[in-house]
Design an enzyme around this catalytic site. Sequence first.
Site, short mmCIF file in Angstrom:
data_model
loop_
_atom_site.label_atom_id
_atom_site.label_comp_id
_atom_site.label_asym_id
_atom_site.label_seq_id
_atom_site.Cartn_x
_atom_site.Cartn_y
_atom_site.Cartn_z
CG LEU A 146 -4.89 -10.32 0.00
CD1 LEU A 146 -3.53 -11.02 0.01
CD2 LEU A 146 -5.89 -11.10 -0.82
CD GLU A 186 -3.12 -6.09 0.58
OE1 GLU A 186 -4.05 -6.86 0.86
OE2 GLU A 186 -2.72 -5.19 1.33
CB THR A 220 -0.91 -0.03 1.24
OG1 THR A 220 -1.65 -1.24 1.17
CG2 THR A 220 -1.85 1.16 1.28
CB CYS A 234 -4.66 -2.56 6.72
SG CYS A 234 -3.65 -3.71 5.81
NE ARG A 280 1.36 -6.29 11.89
CZ ARG A 280 1.61 -6.50 10.60
NH1 ARG A 280 2.34 -5.65 9.92
NH2 ARG A 280 1.12 -7.57 10.00
CE LYS A 300 -5.05 -1.64 1.06
NZ LYS A 300 -4.44 -2.89 1.23
CD GLU A 303 -3.16 -9.54 9.54
OE1 GLU A 303 -3.23 -10.11 10.63
OE2 GLU A 303 -2.42 -8.57 9.33
CE LYS A 356 -8.68 -10.16 10.63
NZ LYS A 356 -9.21 -10.02 9.31
C1 UDX Z 1 -8.15 -4.96 6.23
C2 UDX Z 1 -9.02 -4.88 4.97
O1 UDX Z 1 -10.28 -5.50 5.20
C3 UDX Z 1 -8.30 -5.51 3.79
O2 UDX Z 1 -9.08 -5.36 2.62
C4 UDX Z 1 -6.97 -4.79 3.64
O3 UDX Z 1 -6.27 -5.19 2.54
C5 UDX Z 1 -6.15 -4.96 4.90
O4 UDX Z 1 -6.88 -4.40 5.99
P1 UDX Z 1 -7.58 -6.79 8.10
O5 UDX Z 1 -6.77 -5.72 8.75
O6 UDX Z 1 -6.99 -8.14 7.95
O7 UDX Z 1 -8.04 -6.34 6.63
O8 UDX Z 1 -8.89 -6.96 8.99
P2 UDX Z 1 -10.46 -6.67 8.85
O9 UDX Z 1 -11.17 -7.95 8.85
O10 UDX Z 1 -10.77 -5.74 7.76
O11 UDX Z 1 -10.71 -5.96 10.26
C6 UDX Z 1 -10.02 -4.76 10.63
C7 UDX Z 1 -10.45 -4.29 12.00
O12 UDX Z 1 -11.80 -3.88 11.98
C8 UDX Z 1 -10.37 -5.36 13.08
O13 UDX Z 1 -9.91 -4.77 14.26
C9 UDX Z 1 -11.80 -5.85 13.23
O14 UDX Z 1 -12.07 -6.39 14.49
C10 UDX Z 1 -12.55 -4.55 12.99
N1 UDX Z 1 -13.94 -4.73 12.52
C11 UDX Z 1 -14.19 -5.23 11.28
C12 UDX Z 1 -14.98 -4.33 13.34
O15 UDX Z 1 -14.78 -3.86 14.46
N2 UDX Z 1 -16.26 -4.44 12.87
C13 UDX Z 1 -16.55 -4.91 11.64
O16 UDX Z 1 -17.74 -4.98 11.29
C14 UDX Z 1 -15.47 -5.33 10.82
#
Ligand code: UDX
Length: 432
Positions: free
Chosen positions: A153, A151, A122, A263, A331, A207, A155, A324
């Site tokens: 993606l 991307e 990114t 992210c 992180r 992004k 995690e 999560k």
């Molecule tokens: C994110 C983006 O979704 C992904 O597209 C990008 O490329 C990288 O960053 P990620 O960081 O793996 O992915 O986690 P994600 O599932 O998106 O959750 C991010 C945070 O939001 C977590 O702390 C999660 O608990 C929180 N979350 C997510 C909520 O509190 N409520 C929701 O409804 C969704």
Amino acid sequence: MKLCMIGTGYVGLVSGVCFSDLGNDVICVDRDIQKIDGLKKGVIPIYEPGLDELVLKNYKNKRLKFSTDLKNSISKSDIIFICVGTPTKKKDNSADLSQIYNVAKEIRSSISKFKIIITKSTVPVTTGDEIEKIISQKVSKKLFSVVSNPEFLREGEAIRDFIYPDRVVIGTNDKKSNRILKNLYSPLTSKGAKFVNTSRRAAELIKYASNAFLATKITFINELANLCEKIDVNIEDISIGMGLDKRIGGRFLRAGPAYGGSCFPKDTKAVVTTADKFNTSLSVIKSVIKSNQNRSSLLLKRVFNILKNKVKGKKICFLGVTFKANTDDMRDSSSLSMIPSLIKKGAKINYFDPTGEKDEFKKIKNVKFSDSINLAIKDSDLIIIHTEWNDFKSINFKKEVNKKNFVIFDMRNIYSPTKMRNLKIKYFGIGR
Ligand code: UDX
């Protein structure tokens, strides 16, 4: 096609392995010798469901290779993906692009035939322009094309997200590169993923805009949850009622702790800093960042209220400490600020996480890791459900917890308040 992934972190490793599974020859390169040696022996440096089998399968059939030799790997490949880290600079919250530019310098000394150079990391808008400038100082522009291909993606869901993306974004005005990349991604677009070709700068911004928007959705619902707690309304009814409007959509409307991970916190800060450089204030995103930063102290206050401000000596159990579920990533997890604050107030913390003990807590006195859910909760006064792992979804608290008046604070709204009431368990959720 012959691909080279530079950087075997989350993005590079998952993308490289998935590309090899789609039939391409992929070399994953990293300067970390230990990591590469480990990967050759099947040691996967990150926790990602399904990744180890995919690595093993494609390494065995020799479509996937691991190397520390950057020059040789680049010269053997037609498409080079830059997948190195772009962490937040402490000084000014901008993205640290030093690794990206170092790689660009390395690439330019290994180009003797046409190569597509892709940023998957990114990177702020105009980084592609800068990479092009660096490479063209030594190489004719006819021999390379710099493309942005962000991307998306998550995690814990990364393999699924790679194979079934909503869209593939290719940022380039170069027709030849676009054609080659359309072909590379055709196994995914033929299954329904939309192929979006835009300018390179637009792809870079897509992004950041996507992550900032998702962070905004979460923050929006978290703030509404605060209101719901005061007016006896269930936030989940609001999420459902809003989310059914197709213009809004129901995903990322789950209220919970502060968002974390590698992210959202990093990218929201970086896009605001980039915009500031262009004399544009992204005030919505700025307040999202602030609101999210305040969220952990707000939830802590709620914990103090639940314990009637008698925190000293209380045994508090955290179920899950990562940012999560389905990841071992710590992180920007809200547990990193909440646990030390509770310790300062005299609490004793026990935690269980399905991905094991965390280095971050090893040195903190009165924080103990238990290697099973039952051990972690058994003597608790308060149980905080911090992540939404399936493992936490059907615990028989009545049977497993010894304390009579234990309380549950379910930060992910996993359990039904009515069922808890019927079981005579003191139970608090978020926004309800
Ligand atoms: C994110 C983006 O979704 C992904 O597209 C990008 O490329 C990288 O960053 P990620 O960081 O793996 O992915 O986690 P994600 O599932 O998106 O959750 C991010 C945070 O939001 C977590 O702390 C999660 O608990 C929180 N979350 C997510 C909520 O509190 N409520 C929701 O409804 C969704």
